[in-house]
Design a protein around this motif. Structure first.
Motif, short mmCIF file in Angstrom:
data_model
loop_
_atom_site.label_atom_id
_atom_site.label_comp_id
_atom_site.label_asym_id
_atom_site.label_seq_id
_atom_site.Cartn_x
_atom_site.Cartn_y
_atom_site.Cartn_z
N CYS A 150 0.84 -1.21 0.00
CA CYS A 150 0.00 0.00 0.00
C CYS A 150 0.87 1.26 0.00
O CYS A 150 0.58 2.24 -0.71
CB CYS A 150 -0.92 0.00 1.21
N GLU A 151 1.93 1.25 0.79
CA GLU A 151 2.85 2.39 0.83
C GLU A 151 3.50 2.60 -0.53
O GLU A 151 3.72 3.74 -0.96
CB GLU A 151 3.93 2.15 1.89
N GLU A 183 1.12 4.42 -2.73
CA GLU A 183 0.97 5.80 -2.29
C GLU A 183 2.13 6.65 -2.78
O GLU A 183 1.95 7.77 -3.27
CB GLU A 183 0.88 5.85 -0.77
N GLN A 212 1.92 7.12 -6.55
CA GLN A 212 0.88 8.07 -6.92
C GLN A 212 1.32 9.50 -6.67
O GLN A 212 1.10 10.40 -7.50
CB GLN A 212 -0.40 7.77 -6.14
N HIS A 213 1.97 9.73 -5.54
CA HIS A 213 2.47 11.08 -5.23
C HIS A 213 3.52 11.52 -6.25
O HIS A 213 3.64 12.71 -6.55
CB HIS A 213 3.07 11.12 -3.83
N ARG A 232 -4.41 2.83 -11.31
CA ARG A 232 -5.07 3.80 -10.44
C ARG A 232 -6.11 3.15 -9.53
O ARG A 232 -6.29 3.58 -8.38
CB ARG A 232 -5.71 4.91 -11.27
N ALA A 240 -4.24 1.67 -6.69
CA ALA A 240 -3.82 2.73 -5.76
C ALA A 240 -4.98 3.19 -4.89
O ALA A 240 -4.81 3.48 -3.70
CB ALA A 240 -3.25 3.91 -6.56
N LYS A 241 -6.18 3.25 -5.47
CA LYS A 241 -7.36 3.65 -4.70
C LYS A 241 -7.66 2.65 -3.59
O LYS A 241 -7.91 3.01 -2.44
CB LYS A 241 -8.56 3.78 -5.63
N ARG A 252 -5.01 2.88 -0.86
CA ARG A 252 -5.19 4.04 0.03
C ARG A 252 -6.25 3.75 1.09
O ARG A 252 -6.06 4.07 2.27
CB ARG A 252 -5.57 5.27 -0.79
N THR A 253 -7.35 3.12 0.67
CA THR A 253 -8.42 2.78 1.62
C THR A 253 -7.91 1.81 2.68
O THR A 253 -8.17 1.96 3.88
CB THR A 253 -9.61 2.16 0.88
N ALA A 262 -4.71 1.22 3.53
CA ALA A 262 -3.62 1.81 4.33
C ALA A 262 -4.15 2.69 5.44
O ALA A 262 -3.62 2.70 6.56
CB ALA A 262 -2.68 2.60 3.42
N GLU A 263 -5.20 3.47 5.16
CA GLU A 263 -5.76 4.37 6.18
C GLU A 263 -6.24 3.60 7.40
O GLU A 263 -6.00 4.00 8.54
CB GLU A 263 -6.90 5.18 5.56
#
Length: 214
Positions: A152-153, A156, A159-160, A169, A172-173, A176-177, A179-180
């Motif tokens: 996940c990192e 991230e 993407q940055h 993408r 990556a979405k 992000r979900t 990882a949070e």
């Protein structure tokens, strides 16, 4: 002498049980390839018995995303390969080493050129598949629990950096979900809650702490 009589006389003369004789006859009728395949499956079955087995299994839910997880008999927490692939939005589920590239343990979708600069040594070290048996005894694969947050990192950071392609993408979405929530609750804790696993060592420490209060 008819064939049935001859077969019966052979079994009696050699003290061969009818069932064993029947098995011998069936084996003799098999082709070389068929016998080889039966032997291969027998070896595989014996080998699978020595794999570590899951004692606890469950699913972590990240909104609409579901990730299958397990805990082995020695307390090792895993994300199943199927859970890993599906959780990150991969339509196809993992099939063992088929999804791996030469000279690397990383799943194929992580070895593409634009992601290579983001593959850290820590992530690569966690990428080896772990073979185990489910509670039902089926052979399958998994990853160390910390592999998922590391991947996940990776997405991230990619993407940055603005290097993701269109087909990455969605991954990556999902990443992000996931990882949070992992950052809020911790991977091990979420696996323990999803599987109902309680570390015996922690339980003992809790009991000793309670006793020390008396």
């Amino acid at each position: 002498m008819d064939k049935d009589h001859e077969r019966a006389r052979w079994k009696v003369g050699w003290a061969v049980p009818a069932r064993a004789a029947g098995g011998t006859a069936r084996a003799a009728a098999l082709s070389v390839d068929e016998r080889r395949e039966i032997a291969r499956k027998a070896v595989k079955a014996r080998w699978a018995k020595h794999l570590p087995q899951a004692t606890h299994e469950g699913v972590i839910r990240f909104g609409d995303i579901e990730v299958e997880v397990a805990v082995l008999g020695d307390g090792q927490r895993l994300v199943t390969q199927n859970g890993f692939m599906v959780g990150l939005g991969r339509i196809r589920t993992g099939k063992g080493h088929r999804y791996f590239r030469a000279r690397t343990n990383l799943p194929g979708f992580l070895t593409v050129q634009n992601l290579k600069p983001f593959v850290t040594e820590d992530l690569a070290a966690l990428a080896s598949q772990i073979e185990f048996r489910t509670k039902q005894g089926l052979k399958t694969f998994g990853y160390a629990a910390n592999f998922l947050p590391k991947v996940c990192e990776l997405f991230e950071r990619a993407q940055h950096a603005g290097v993701l392609k269109d087909n990455q993408r969605n991954i990556a979405k999902c990443a992000r979900t996931i990882a949070e929530q992992l950052r809020r609750s911790g991977t091990m804790r979420l696996i323990d809650e999803a599987t109902g696993y309680r570390d015996l060592g922690k339980q003992m420490c809790g009991c000793l702490a309670a006793l020390s209060d008396f």
